[in-house]
Write an enzyme that holds these catalytic residues in place. Structure first.
Site, PDB file in Angstrom:
ATOM      1  N   GLU A 167       0.783  -0.965   0.073  1.00  0.00           N
ATOM      2  CA  GLU A 167       0.181  -0.036  -0.041  1.00  0.00           C
ATOM      3  C   GLU A 167       0.859   1.125  -0.091  1.00  0.00           C
ATOM      4  OE1 GLU A 167      -2.787  -0.266   3.288  1.00  0.00           O
ATOM      5  OE2 GLU A 167      -4.273  -1.517   1.825  1.00  0.00           O
ATOM      6  N   GLU A 210      -6.007  -7.895  -0.911  1.00  0.00           N
ATOM      7  CA  GLU A 210      -6.797  -7.986   0.618  1.00  0.00           C
ATOM      8  C   GLU A 210      -8.257  -7.708   0.458  1.00  0.00           C
ATOM      9  OE1 GLU A 210      -4.841  -5.282   3.096  1.00  0.00           O
ATOM     10  OE2 GLU A 210      -2.674  -5.918   2.429  1.00  0.00           O
TER      11      GLU A 210
HETATM   12  C1  GLA Z   1      -4.045  -2.476   5.077  1.00  0.00           C
HETATM   13  C2  GLA Z   1      -2.680  -3.314   5.158  1.00  0.00           C
HETATM   14  C3  GLA Z   1      -2.924  -4.426   5.988  1.00  0.00           C
HETATM   15  C4  GLA Z   1      -3.652  -4.221   7.152  1.00  0.00           C
HETATM   16  C5  GLA Z   1      -5.045  -3.446   6.617  1.00  0.00           C
HETATM   17  C6  GLA Z   1      -5.711  -3.439   7.995  1.00  0.00           C
HETATM   18  O1  GLA Z   1      -4.944  -2.997   4.010  1.00  0.00           O
HETATM   19  O2  GLA Z   1      -2.278  -3.600   3.587  1.00  0.00           O
HETATM   20  O3  GLA Z   1      -1.557  -5.034   6.375  1.00  0.00           O
HETATM   21  O4  GLA Z   1      -2.894  -3.464   7.911  1.00  0.00           O
HETATM   22  O5  GLA Z   1      -4.945  -2.219   6.167  1.00  0.00           O
HETATM   23  O6  GLA Z   1      -5.340  -1.978   8.539  1.00  0.00           O
END
Ligand code: GLA
Ligand code: ZN
Length: 670
Positions: free
Chosen positions: A142, A310
């Site tokens: 991210e 995700e």
């Molecule tokens: C993002 C991150 C994950 C996790 C989620 C929840 O998606 O990529 O590692 O931390 O947030 O906060």
């Protein structure tokens, strides 16, 4: 189409891995993503590298027939590193270091961090580049999450000055294009140029900090370029040792409200894009149309299938949680992703972690690691995906409509919003949703993309374009395309200055219209009527004077009652609409009907409220997805006989959907 899971073997004792792998296999989980936060395990002390732990994990998954997406671990520099090299830290808008203790605390322009990152990435790629378990790579995690794209440190300031020198060559040019004569901001050298930290007027206006809009937009572009360069360095290092495809997990435009990274540009350095899809969590609940829009953005960044890296799979949040996904929603969300072009859906995360910041962030399993209702739903999904993947190739909608998404326009409008409540991405969504409601897929496109395959191109608030982009749009219309611009389009140059041309500036000839004045709808709204019936504007009203265009709508209120608000102009073989105002959602639905009729787009015969209908193809077979986002059952009229690939039944005149139900209907062979 298949499913996977984000897995953290380092969070549990090794004895548990076997149980997990067996449970994953039972759910037809085909891939795990691992290692994005593991720097401290690879290098617990400076130059003290350890890989045996990852050797064991990769060998373990190879033995269990589950492939791996292996991440580069640059999202969490270890404590020894930032103590040894505090220049790694990113600085906030006040010039204060974002200290250790969470994650993403590094500056993308730290030469130290770039060097150390490439050093470890090289070791990892050299060691695992051809490991049989490694299917793909994820760069960082991210990028830009939590407003970490824009750093205000001295390293970035120096880099920004170099970036400006490269772009403008002379300081005189910079002064001219920025208009630094305004408020006595003339610079005598590039070394004098600031990085826009919070200044004297910051408390007056946080949006813009009261700074020069040209400098701000260039700083945003520089910041995006800095992140992209950092990611590209890792991708290039990996490619020296591995032929496996490389991605990075992007963020949605909705609840994370954008990261400040030009994803079209970032995508050029990746082999495929992926994103993190949280729908009902601590930071908000996204409407189905918004999630569909985000999937559409992802399939548009590289014009190819994407992954969800995700996918929310449990109640989640940091300091507090969102709701548990209602039975059926995990399956509905998965099929929504697949229908809109995802070829792999990876759930976050396998099991809730019993320690650390995310003890509240549940995944498929709760802290006890026991099979539960959500796991059983995943088992059902995995079994269905296993079956469908034998019948169908990778599916994707074949959109005939595109919405132009311009990051330059988005960032400029984040600096100087025209009127309270104007939000660029929300405004683009207001053009996506009416077609979504009619079962028509919509792609997104950059202003310079090839638009020739689209019957209709919508350009909401396309504030500025390069000459090449302007020509691209003109060529599209001239060749017979149907183009729609809205207010605040074509009125700035690419240096973020207002053009001294009458609105709509560079699009005046295309649209065959001019605006005699405009009225920001501040604490007011204005009615209009036209081919869309009646509508209400709550953001903006351009008062139009046709210059060859035909009037299709007029205001019916205020001092400009009777003046046009919607026009259409013939341009070459094509048509160019200009919508000088925003419209209430009912009017937008009717405008979409009108435009579909004009360009000959067949809508789904019987849209049903709350049921997303997506027509997708794998290049050979055509499939209709019915996705019931309602908490109640839905009956969808069908025209033609379909085979329901999930039940094996042939569907007659209607499809019955249970609450949050899904149907995957194969069209009869052509
Ligand atoms: C993002 C991150 C994950 C996790 C989620 C929840 O998606 O990529 O590692 O931390 O947030 O906060
Ligand atoms: Zn920095």
């Amino acid at each position: 189409m298949r499913i996977g899971v984000d897995y953290y073997p380092e969070h549990w004792e090794k004895e548990r891995w076997k149980t997990d792998a067996e449970m994953m296999a039972k759910a037809n989980i085909k891939v795990v993503r691992i290692g994005e936060f593991a720097w401290s395990l690879y290098e617990p002390k400076e130059n003290d590298f350890h890989f045996e732990w990852m050797d064991e994990i990769l060998d373990f998954f190879r033995e269990h027939g589950i492939s791996v997406v292996l991440c580069t671990p640059s999202a969490t520099p270890p404590k020894w590193m930032v103590d040894r090299h505090p220049d790694i830290y990113q600085d906030d808008i006040h010039g204060q270091p974002k200290i250790f203790g969470t994650r993403k605390h590094y500056c993308f322009n730290s030469e130290t961090y770039r060097r150390l990152t490439q050093g470890l990435v090289e070791k990892i790629a050299k060691r695992y580049g051809s490991h049989p378990a490694v299917e793909a790579w994820q760069v960082d995690n991210e990028l830009g999450w939590a407003n970490t794209t824009r750093c205000y440190c001295d390293k970035c300031k120096k880099e920004f000055q170099n970036w400006l020198k490269e772009k403008y060559k002379t300081i005189e040019t910079l002064n001219r294009v920025y208009g630094t004569v305004f408020w006595s901001q003339i610079y005598n050298s590039f070394d004098e140029v600031i990085i826009p930290r919070a200044g004297a007027c910051y408390d007056t206006c946080h949006d813009t900090q009261g700074q020069n809009p040209g400098l701000l937009l260039d700083y945003y572009r520089f910041s995006s370029d800095s992140v992209i360069r950092f990611a590209a360095e890792s991708a290039e290092t990996i490619r020296k040792y591995s032929d496996r495809p490389i991605t990075s997990n992007l963020l949605d435009a909705a609840i994370n409200s954008g990261t400040g990274i030009d994803y079209f540009k970032l995508a050029q350095h990746l082999d495929f894009v992926s994103w993190d899809n949280y729908i009902e969590f601590q930071w908000g609940i996204a409407e189905a149309a918004t999630v569909s829009r985000d999937h559409a953005l992802l399939r548009s960044y590289k014009k190819q299938p994407f992954w969800v890296m995700e996918q929310q799979s449990g109640p989640c949040g940091w300091s507090k949680m969102g709701p548990a996904p209602t039975p059926g929603k995990l399956r509905l969300w998965t099929y929504q992703a697949v229908a809109n072009g995802a070829d792999t859906v990876v759930y976050f995360r396998w099991r809730a972690c019993s320690f650390g910041t995310e003890e509240n962030w549940h995944g498929i399993l709760d802290h006890d690691g026991k099979p539960n209702r959500r796991y059983r739903e995943i088992v059902q999904i995995g079994s269905e995906m296993e079956r469908l993947s034998k019948m169908l190739g990778v599916l994707s909608p074949k959109a005939k409509i595109a919405v132009i998404k311009s990051f330059d326009s988005e960032w400029s409008q984040s600096i100087h919003r025209y009127v309270e409540n104007f939000h660029y991405d929300e405004f683009l969504l207001s053009f996506y949703k009416p077609f979504y409601d009619k079962g028509l897929s919509v792609d997104f496109a950059a202003p310079g993309d090839d638009l020739s395959s689209y019957s209709l191109v919508l350009a909401p608030a396309l504030l500025m374009v390069t000459e090449a982009e302007q020509k691209n749009l003109e060529d599209y219309a001239r060749a017979g395309g149907t183009l729609l611009f809205t207010f605040r389009s074509g009125i700035k140059d690419v240096c973020n200055n207002m053009l001294q041309q009458t609105v709509p500036g560079v699009f005046s000839e295309l649209a065959g219209v001019s605006a005699s004045e405009y009225d920001p709808q501040f604490e007011k709204e204005t009615a209009s009527s036209g081919v869309y019936g009646s509508g209400v504007s709550k953001l903006w009203c351009d008062v139009l004077e046709p210059q060859g265009a035909e009037t299709l709508g007029v205001y019916t209120q205020d001092y400009y009652a009777g003046k046009p608000c919607l026009t259409v102009n013939s341009f070459g073989k094509g048509s160019v609409y200009y919508l000088g105002c925003d419209l209430s959602s009912d009017a937008m639905e009717r405008l979409a009907d009108y435009l579909c009729a004009r360009v000959g787009l067949d809508q789904r015969p019987c849209p049903v409220e709350g049921v997303e209908q997506v027509d997708a193809s794998d290049g050979k077979q055509r499939v209709l997805f019915l996705l019931n986002h309602n908490s109640s059952a839905a009956v969808v009229p069908l025209f033609g006989r379909f085979e329901n690939l999930l039940t094996g039944q042939s569907e007659g005149s209607t499809a019955m959907l249970e609450p949050y139900g899904v149907a995957v209907l194969k069209y009869p062979e052509a």
